[in-house]
Enzyme design. Structure first.
Site, PDB file in Angstrom:
ATOM      1  N   ARG A  15       0.815  -1.220   0.000  1.00 44.38           N
ATOM      2  CA  ARG A  15       0.000   0.000   0.000  1.00 44.38           C
ATOM      3  C   ARG A  15       0.847   1.267   0.000  1.00 44.38           C
ATOM      4  NH1 ARG A  15      -3.161  -3.648   3.323  1.00 44.38           N
ATOM      5  NH2 ARG A  15      -2.027  -2.812   5.074  1.00 44.38           N
ATOM      6  N   GLU A  47       7.173 -10.382  15.490  1.00 46.65           N
ATOM      7  CA  GLU A  47       6.810 -10.846  16.828  1.00 46.65           C
ATOM      8  C   GLU A  47       7.012 -12.356  16.947  1.00 46.65           C
ATOM      9  OE1 GLU A  47       3.112 -10.510  19.989  1.00 46.65           O
ATOM     10  OE2 GLU A  47       3.008  -9.452  18.078  1.00 46.65           O
TER      11      GLU A  47
END
Length: 172
Positions: A60, A97
């Site tokens: 994006r 993560e």
């Protein structure tokens, strides 16, 4: 114009408990899109951010990076996920993560004297933006700053970025 009102909120996407900030409604609003690009451009000018290239983060970041580059009189270069670029690439691996990921840029896209501005639609944890900055610094580029449409403040992504100008237009 209220850019935030043009961003659709999708609860429980992509998984329960997440509110997805959908920019397709902003992209589909001609005046809103123009206002967004014009505002990013004005903020870059006010901060004296004059890049040789705008670097758009997959995917994006491409949508906002190309018109911003045009407005700033700069070129546009994409940073992609692995395997998406056809020529020789520089690669950086970075931690997520749970696991890791990689980003790539064509080896002939930028050089050590180029001034760059990194653009994406959203900053959340800051991991991808930081990795992009690290990749460009490894090449020898001068990273001038960052521009995002949306900042998810509670996730603290801004704190992971280098001490450079950070433009955001909407906070959640």
């Amino acid at each position: 114009m209220d850019i935030k009102s043009l961003i659709r909120n999708i609860p429980d996407f992509p998984k329960p408990g997440i509110v997805f900030r959908d920019i397709t409604t902003l992209l589909g609003h001609p005046e809103g899109l123009r206002y967004t690009i014009d505002t990013l451009t004005q903020k870059c000018i006010e901060l004296n951010l004059r890049p040789d290239y705008v670097i758009g983060m997959e995917s994006r970041g491409f949508l906002f990076g190309v018109p911003l580059a045009y407005q700033l009189g700069a070129g546009f270069i994409p940073v992609r996920k692995p395997g998406k670029l056809p020529a020789a690439v520089h690669t950086i691996e970075y931690d997520l993560e749970y696991g890791s990921d990689k980003l790539e840029i064509h080896q002939d896209a930028v050089a050590d004297h180029h001034r760059v501005l990194i653009v994406d639609d959203l900053i959340a944890t800051g991991g991808t933006a930081r990795a992009t900055a690290d990749l460009l610094a490894k090449i020898g580029c001068e990273v001038l700053g960052f521009a995002f449409i949306i900042e998810l403040k509670d996730l603290g992504g801004r704190q992971k970025l280098p001490d450079l100008p950070i433009i955001t237009l909407v906070d959640y």
